[in-house]
Scaffold this active site. Structure first.
Site, PDB file in Angstrom:
ATOM      1  N   PHE A   1      -1.217  16.465   4.027  1.00  0.00           N
ATOM      2  CA  PHE A   1      -1.923  16.112   3.041  1.00  0.00           C
ATOM      3  C   PHE A   1      -0.773  15.903   2.132  1.00  0.00           C
ATOM      4  CE2 PHE A   1      -5.917  15.225   0.610  1.00  0.00           C
ATOM      5  CZ  PHE A   1      -5.403  15.096  -0.678  1.00  0.00           C
TER       6      PHE A   1
ATOM      7  N   ARG B   1       0.250  11.804  -8.877  1.00  0.00           N
ATOM      8  CA  ARG B   1       0.411  10.689  -8.791  1.00  0.00           C
ATOM      9  C   ARG B   1       2.018  10.497  -9.219  1.00  0.00           C
ATOM     10  NH1 ARG B   1      -3.684   7.323  -7.070  1.00  0.00           N
ATOM     11  NH2 ARG B   1      -5.501   7.756  -7.624  1.00  0.00           N
TER      12      ARG B   1
ATOM     13  N   ASP C   1      -3.516   5.227   6.710  1.00  0.00           N
ATOM     14  CA  ASP C   1      -3.718   6.569   7.402  1.00  0.00           C
ATOM     15  C   ASP C   1      -4.831   6.104   8.711  1.00  0.00           C
ATOM     16  OD1 ASP C   1      -4.766   9.069   7.795  1.00  0.00           O
ATOM     17  OD2 ASP C   1      -5.359   9.239   5.717  1.00  0.00           O
TER      18      ASP C   1
ATOM     19  N   GLU D   1       0.819  -1.186   0.051  1.00  0.00           N
ATOM     20  CA  GLU D   1      -0.010  -0.070  -0.079  1.00  0.00           C
ATOM     21  C   GLU D   1       0.689   1.243  -0.021  1.00  0.00           C
ATOM     22  OE1 GLU D   1      -2.616   1.612  -0.555  1.00  0.00           O
ATOM     23  OE2 GLU D   1      -4.161   1.149   0.658  1.00  0.00           O
ATOM     24  N   ASP D   2       0.339   2.276  -0.501  1.00  0.00           N
ATOM     25  CA  ASP D   2       1.127   3.668  -0.543  1.00  0.00           C
ATOM     26  C   ASP D   2       0.986   4.305   0.681  1.00  0.00           C
ATOM     27  OD1 ASP D   2      -1.675   4.567  -0.504  1.00  0.00           O
ATOM     28  OD2 ASP D   2      -1.524   5.558  -2.129  1.00  0.00           O
TER      29      ASP D   2
END
Length: 180
Positions: free
Chosen positions: A151, A164, A102, A98-99
Site C-alpha cells: 500500500f 498526496r 493496479d 495515471e499515478d
C-alpha cells in the site's frame, strides 16, 4: 505524517529522473501528432504536472476523475466517472496519464470509453505499475516503476485523501489502514 511511512520505496530524485525519461520517450513517439494528455484525478495530477513540463512537444491537457475504489483500500469493481472530459477527443491521439496501474479495471474501462468516443489512439503512461494485482487484461505503454503489492502513498497517491503531498512514494504502515 512521516511517522506513518514504513519506508521510502521510490525517492524524489528517482521520480524526477524517471518522469523526464518517460517524457523524452513520449516526445519522440508523438513528435508529429496532436497529443491530448488526460490526467486522471486526483492521484495523477502530480505526475502529470511534472510529466507535461518535461515534454518537448505541444500537447493539450484535459482531466477526468474515474474511480473504482471510493474510500476503500480495495477496488469495488464498479467504475464511476466522477468528472468527464471538457472537450471532444474524436480523431486525437490520447495518452492517459495515471499515478498507478493496479488491478487495471478502471483503466481498461476508461480505454474502451475513449476509443468508443472516437480517439484515434489511446495509450497509457503510469509512473507506478503493480503487475501482481492485475485483474483486467491491460498493460501500460509507458511505465516508470514496477512495484510490489504494497500500500503506497505520496507523489499524488493517497490514503483517505492524505499523503498526496509527500515528494516520494512510500509504503504506508499497515496499522494506518488495517480497519478499512
Amino acid at each position: 505524517m512521516y511517522d506513518y511511512i514504513e519506508k521510502v520505496l521510490i525517492s524524489e530524485e528517482e521520480l524526477k529522473e524517471k518522469t523526464i525519461e518517460l517524457a523524452h520517450m513520449v516526445s519522440n513517439d508523438y513528435k508529429d501528432k496532436k497529443l491530448l494528455v488526460i490526467s486522471i484525478l486526483k492521484g495523477g495530477f502530480v505526475f502529470t504536472a511534472d510529466f507535461i513540463r518535461a515534454l518537448s512537444i505541444d500537447v493539450t491537457v484535459d482531466f477526468m476523475s474515474v474511480s473504482s475504489y471510493g474510500a476503500a483500500t480495495r477496488t469495488s469493481g464498479v467504475v464511476q466517472i466522477r468528472k468527464d472530459l471538457d472537450n471532444d477527443i474524436k480523431g486525437l491521439d490520447v495518452l492517459i496519464c495515471e499515478d498507478i496501474l493496479d488491478t487495471g479495471l478502471t483503466l481498461s474501462y476508461l480505454k474502451k470509453i475513449l476509443i468508443a468516443r472516437g480517439a484515434k489512439t489511446v495509450k497509457i503512461c503510469t509512473i507506478l505499475n503493480k503487475p501482481d494485482r492485475r485483474v483486467a487484461d491491460i498493460e501500460p505503454d509507458y511505465v516508470g516503476f514496477d512495484i510490489p503489492d504494497e500500500f503506497v502513498v505520496g507523489y499524488g497517491l493517497d490514503f483517505a485523501e492524505k499523503y498526496r503531498n509527500l515528494p516520494f512514494v512510500g509504503i504506508l504502515k499497515p496499522e494506518v489502514y488495517a480497519e478499512y
